[in-house]
Design an enzyme around this catalytic site. Sequence first.
Site, mmCIF file in Angstrom:
data_model
loop_
_atom_site.group_PDB
_atom_site.id
_atom_site.type_symbol
_atom_site.label_atom_id
_atom_site.label_comp_id
_atom_site.label_asym_id
_atom_site.label_seq_id
_atom_site.Cartn_x
_atom_site.Cartn_y
_atom_site.Cartn_z
ATOM 1 N N LEU A 159 0.834 -1.202 0.000
ATOM 2 C CA LEU A 159 0.000 0.000 0.000
ATOM 3 C C LEU A 159 0.869 1.252 0.000
ATOM 4 O O LEU A 159 0.716 2.124 -0.849
ATOM 5 C CB LEU A 159 -0.937 -0.008 1.207
ATOM 6 C CG LEU A 159 -1.787 1.248 1.426
ATOM 7 C CD1 LEU A 159 -2.766 1.443 0.258
ATOM 8 C CD2 LEU A 159 -2.550 1.154 2.749
ATOM 9 N N GLU A 163 3.605 4.120 -0.428
ATOM 10 C CA GLU A 163 4.475 4.557 -1.511
ATOM 11 C C GLU A 163 5.433 5.636 -0.995
ATOM 12 O O GLU A 163 5.211 6.207 0.081
ATOM 13 C CB GLU A 163 3.636 5.116 -2.667
ATOM 14 C CG GLU A 163 2.730 4.076 -3.301
ATOM 15 C CD GLU A 163 1.963 4.593 -4.507
ATOM 16 O OE1 GLU A 163 1.220 3.797 -5.092
ATOM 17 O OE2 GLU A 163 2.127 5.792 -4.853
ATOM 18 N N PRO A 164 6.492 5.939 -1.762
ATOM 19 C CA PRO A 164 7.420 6.981 -1.319
ATOM 20 C C PRO A 164 6.735 8.314 -1.025
ATOM 21 O O PRO A 164 7.147 9.044 -0.127
ATOM 22 C CB PRO A 164 8.392 7.103 -2.495
ATOM 23 C CG PRO A 164 8.377 5.749 -3.133
ATOM 24 C CD PRO A 164 6.970 5.266 -2.993
ATOM 25 N N GLY A 180 22.856 -0.949 32.690
ATOM 26 C CA GLY A 180 23.763 -1.092 31.553
ATOM 27 C C GLY A 180 23.617 -2.418 30.845
ATOM 28 O O GLY A 180 23.834 -2.512 29.624
ATOM 29 N N GLU A 219 0.934 0.101 9.997
ATOM 30 C CA GLU A 219 -0.497 -0.226 10.035
ATOM 31 C C GLU A 219 -1.340 1.007 10.367
ATOM 32 O O GLU A 219 -2.392 0.920 10.987
ATOM 33 C CB GLU A 219 -0.800 -1.352 11.032
ATOM 34 C CG GLU A 219 0.064 -2.599 10.900
ATOM 35 C CD GLU A 219 -0.274 -3.431 9.667
ATOM 36 O OE1 GLU A 219 -0.576 -2.819 8.627
ATOM 37 O OE2 GLU A 219 -0.218 -4.654 9.736
ATOM 38 N N GLU A 258 -0.694 8.656 15.222
ATOM 39 C CA GLU A 258 -1.340 9.947 14.994
ATOM 40 C C GLU A 258 -2.597 9.771 14.134
ATOM 41 O O GLU A 258 -3.644 10.393 14.378
ATOM 42 C CB GLU A 258 -0.363 10.915 14.319
ATOM 43 C CG GLU A 258 0.777 11.391 15.222
ATOM 44 C CD GLU A 258 1.810 10.321 15.508
ATOM 45 O OE1 GLU A 258 2.455 10.386 16.576
ATOM 46 O OE2 GLU A 258 1.978 9.407 14.674
#
Length: 398
Positions: free
Chosen positions: A142, A144-145, A357, A380, A384
């Site tokens: 789904l 895209e850039p 640590g 997914e 926001e």
Amino acid sequence: CTLRLLCVRARACASTLVIYIHSLSAQKEFQKVAFDFAANEMAPHMAEWDQKEIFPVETMRKAAQLGFGGIYVQPDVGGSGLSRLDTSIIFEALSTGCVSTTAYMSIHNMCVWMIDTFGNNEQRERFCLDLCSMKTFASYCLTEPGSGSDAASLLTSAQRKGDHYILNGSKAFISGGGDTDIYVVMCRTGVKGPKGISCLVVEKGTPGLSFGKKEKKVGWNSQPTRAVIFEDCAVPVTNLLGEEGQGFNIAMKGLNGGRINIASCSLGAAHACVQLARDHLLVRKQFGETLSNNQFLQFKLAEMATKLVASRLLVREAATALQENWPDAVSLCSMAKLFATDECFNICNQALQMHGGYGYLKDYAVQQFVRDIRVHQILEGTNEVMRMIISRNLLTES
């Protein structure tokens, strides 16, 4: 190694509070099967898969033999036919062994469900049988850039020419990209906006299909991530899922379940980290006594366990809502994804802090859970966007 010992020991001595699930006896049985598989087949290899970036195909095929390749897919095409609630229970348990691998399996399951639900009988038989056995693997395409959260603005085009669609464009951040066999692709066959989007199944080896470089990621390293590229890629019209223009609806319905799945994977990570933190507090000594005697840390552990159980209850409620098609199912799925992924990341991060640590060393499992779970707040649908969906539904209620 230390990581393996901690993983196995934590799973073997889970407290009643942390693993409590109000479920039927049958659910407890496959929950136990999933926990055992996670402890025996996944946890011992989790660090190696992460460090060497191994896609554990054979391990996932073993999981498929238990019915985990098509959990909520119909039995007539090889699925297990279980509910969304059952699925959530299974993915939480599996994620205690390896979040990254389970998360990929959840995406694979979502793709198989989409073909099973929206495909015709020929498509279901052609694709789902091999996908459910994990003879073949699937990827969801789904993003895209230029279109992430604004998915309806996607640009990948599919122009019909005779009995084929000619695809051009690219998809970004595709889990399994390049290594998987089946690509469930959202593409534009019509006008701008969601109504112009359709869904095509593209098979690996199709001329014009190629892949970008393997991405270097903070976590999720047991699954490859690549761009998926289409250059005059000819896909048979018979590979169209549903009708032209139905693709965005298919994508969103898939994601409602995907949000429950990824929230469940977050539960598994938090589940494991509460156990790891508890075990560390019981053995680590400072100022002449074990950390478990420190009231501040006792209270922190109590808060972690409480937030885990609260997250689990919301995810289970949303899973039931989706299964039973409640009117507020979409909002509940968004709430569950938002709340569980945020709170479970905080739980894992607090567990790392309790290790001091040591928590920052790759010999200890807690750091890998933190790295693997972080992306759940992004994919997914970002958290926001989850807030946007929830508020929009609230403000438009009659």
